[in-house]
Design a protein around this motif. Sequence first.
Motif, PDB file in Angstrom:
ATOM      1  N   PRO A 142      42.658  40.803  21.303  1.00 40.97           N
ATOM      2  CA  PRO A 142      41.483  41.022  22.159  1.00 40.97           C
ATOM      3  C   PRO A 142      41.608  40.450  23.567  1.00 40.97           C
ATOM      4  N   ILE A 143      42.171  39.276  23.699  1.00 37.44           N
ATOM      5  CA  ILE A 143      42.269  38.660  25.028  1.00 37.44           C
ATOM      6  C   ILE A 143      43.305  39.384  25.886  1.00 37.44           C
ATOM      7  N   LEU A 144      44.456  39.708  25.290  1.00 40.52           N
ATOM      8  CA  LEU A 144      45.498  40.413  26.025  1.00 40.52           C
ATOM      9  C   LEU A 144      45.018  41.787  26.475  1.00 40.52           C
ATOM     10  N   SER A 145      44.382  42.530  25.585  1.00 39.50           N
ATOM     11  CA  SER A 145      43.916  43.866  25.945  1.00 39.50           C
ATOM     12  C   SER A 145      42.800  43.799  26.981  1.00 39.50           C
ATOM     13  N   SER A 146      41.948  42.819  26.864  1.00 38.38           N
ATOM     14  CA  SER A 146      40.873  42.641  27.840  1.00 38.38           C
ATOM     15  C   SER A 146      41.457  42.315  29.216  1.00 38.38           C
ATOM     16  N   GLY A 147      42.465  41.463  29.245  1.00 36.45           N
ATOM     17  CA  GLY A 147      43.125  41.113  30.508  1.00 36.45           C
ATOM     18  C   GLY A 147      43.835  42.300  31.135  1.00 36.45           C
ATOM     19  N   LEU A 148      44.481  43.128  30.315  1.00 37.36           N
ATOM     20  CA  LEU A 148      45.174  44.306  30.839  1.00 37.36           C
ATOM     21  C   LEU A 148      44.191  45.312  31.427  1.00 37.36           C
ATOM     22  N   VAL A 149      43.062  45.508  30.753  1.00 38.30           N
ATOM     23  CA  VAL A 149      42.039  46.414  31.281  1.00 38.30           C
ATOM     24  C   VAL A 149      41.523  45.880  32.615  1.00 38.30           C
ATOM     25  N   GLY A 194      41.246  46.418  38.377  1.00 35.53           N
ATOM     26  CA  GLY A 194      41.429  45.751  39.660  1.00 35.53           C
ATOM     27  C   GLY A 194      42.401  46.477  40.566  1.00 35.53           C
ATOM     28  N   VAL A 195      43.546  46.877  40.031  1.00 37.85           N
ATOM     29  CA  VAL A 195      44.545  47.606  40.821  1.00 37.85           C
ATOM     30  C   VAL A 195      43.963  48.941  41.289  1.00 37.85           C
ATOM     31  N   SER A 196      43.232  49.615  40.399  1.00 38.76           N
ATOM     32  CA  SER A 196      42.614  50.892  40.771  1.00 38.76           C
ATOM     33  C   SER A 196      41.625  50.704  41.914  1.00 38.76           C
ATOM     34  N   LEU A 197      40.837  49.633  41.861  1.00 44.24           N
ATOM     35  CA  LEU A 197      39.871  49.385  42.931  1.00 44.24           C
ATOM     36  C   LEU A 197      40.549  49.027  44.252  1.00 44.24           C
ATOM     37  N   ILE A 230      37.742  43.795  47.555  1.00 37.21           N
ATOM     38  CA  ILE A 230      37.260  42.471  47.117  1.00 37.21           C
ATOM     39  C   ILE A 230      37.050  42.454  45.605  1.00 37.21           C
ATOM     40  N   PHE A 231      36.323  43.476  45.084  1.00 35.05           N
ATOM     41  CA  PHE A 231      36.097  43.521  43.636  1.00 35.05           C
ATOM     42  C   PHE A 231      37.403  43.724  42.876  1.00 35.05           C
ATOM     43  N   GLY A 232      38.309  44.510  43.417  1.00 35.58           N
ATOM     44  CA  GLY A 232      39.603  44.707  42.769  1.00 35.58           C
ATOM     45  C   GLY A 232      40.373  43.409  42.647  1.00 35.58           C
ATOM     46  N   LEU A 233      40.408  42.628  43.719  1.00 37.33           N
ATOM     47  CA  LEU A 233      41.106  41.345  43.670  1.00 37.33           C
ATOM     48  C   LEU A 233      40.414  40.368  42.728  1.00 37.33           C
ATOM     49  N   LEU A 234      39.076  40.406  42.695  1.00 37.89           N
ATOM     50  CA  LEU A 234      38.353  39.555  41.747  1.00 37.89           C
ATOM     51  C   LEU A 234      38.690  39.929  40.305  1.00 37.89           C
ATOM     52  N   PHE A 235      38.743  41.230  40.018  1.00 38.61           N
ATOM     53  CA  PHE A 235      39.064  41.660  38.659  1.00 38.61           C
ATOM     54  C   PHE A 235      40.515  41.334  38.292  1.00 38.61           C
ATOM     55  N   ILE A 236      41.404  41.350  39.256  1.00 42.04           N
ATOM     56  CA  ILE A 236      42.804  41.025  38.967  1.00 42.04           C
ATOM     57  C   ILE A 236      42.972  39.533  38.726  1.00 42.04           C
ATOM     58  N   PHE A 237      42.370  38.701  39.570  1.00 44.27           N
ATOM     59  CA  PHE A 237      42.668  37.276  39.530  1.00 44.27           C
ATOM     60  C   PHE A 237      41.579  36.378  38.942  1.00 44.27           C
ATOM     61  N   GLN A 238      40.339  36.828  38.903  1.00 46.25           N
ATOM     62  CA  GLN A 238      39.279  35.902  38.531  1.00 46.25           C
ATOM     63  C   GLN A 238      38.408  36.387  37.379  1.00 46.25           C
ATOM     64  N   ILE A 239      37.760  37.526  37.547  1.00 48.06           N
ATOM     65  CA  ILE A 239      36.736  37.986  36.613  1.00 48.06           C
ATOM     66  C   ILE A 239      37.354  38.912  35.574  1.00 48.06           C
ATOM     67  N   ASP A 240      36.928  38.755  34.322  1.00 50.13           N
ATOM     68  CA  ASP A 240      37.333  39.684  33.287  1.00 50.13           C
ATOM     69  C   ASP A 240      36.445  40.918  33.403  1.00 50.13           C
ATOM     70  N   ALA A 241      37.006  42.004  33.909  1.00 51.19           N
ATOM     71  CA  ALA A 241      36.225  43.201  34.211  1.00 51.19           C
ATOM     72  C   ALA A 241      35.550  43.772  32.971  1.00 51.19           C
ATOM     73  N   LEU A 242      36.239  43.738  31.857  1.00 53.63           N
ATOM     74  CA  LEU A 242      35.700  44.329  30.640  1.00 53.63           C
ATOM     75  C   LEU A 242      34.415  43.634  30.204  1.00 53.63           C
ATOM     76  N   SER A 243      34.444  42.334  30.123  1.00 56.33           N
ATOM     77  CA  SER A 243      33.248  41.612  29.696  1.00 56.33           C
ATOM     78  C   SER A 243      32.160  41.670  30.758  1.00 56.33           C
ATOM     79  N   PHE A 244      32.536  41.662  32.035  1.00 54.76           N
ATOM     80  CA  PHE A 244      31.561  41.736  33.114  1.00 54.76           C
ATOM     81  C   PHE A 244      30.817  43.064  33.079  1.00 54.76           C
ATOM     82  N   LEU A 245      31.564  44.166  33.010  1.00 51.07           N
ATOM     83  CA  LEU A 245      30.931  45.484  33.025  1.00 51.07           C
ATOM     84  C   LEU A 245      30.141  45.749  31.752  1.00 51.07           C
TER      85      LEU A 245
END
Length: 150
Positions: free
Chosen positions: A22-29, A34-37, A62-77
């Motif tokens: 779960p953590i690895l897949s969440s991080g990859l998403v 992030g890269v897409s943004l 900004i959001f792309g970089l946050l999703f890559i380095f800081q925020i877990d996009a999956l749980s946030f969204l």
Amino acid sequence: MEANKSSGLLSIVLGLIFLIFPILSSGLVSIMIGVSLVVLGIASILGGFSAFNVIVGILAIIFGLLFIFQIDALSFLLGFQFYIIGIIMILLGITGLFAQGMSKIASILIILLGIIAFALGGLSLTNPLYAAILIGVCLIIQGVRLYVAE
């Protein structure tokens, strides 16, 4: 029909990956979003020099970089989505309590489900593990539904 079975199997496999890792897949998403943004932001800035394109591009980067380095996009969204659904359900339930023709029991159940959805949003935001497990279970259920559909 064959496409449904293939989509179902793919969905089941992805769901199992989300449940097993779960953590690895969440991080990859999160990294993929992030890269897409970031790419979308760069394309928006380069695509047109209107103020709107530049602002959207900067926000996307900004959001792309946050999703890559800081925020877990999956749980946030997912958490954000649950919050919105919970608030809407609570408001609909309260409205149903005062509306004529709507069952009071149904309105109370809608309010309770809204509170549960709101709580799931909080759990998803605080721990990405919940979001990944929830998505994994949903993918498996959808995969089984697609596989057995005729």
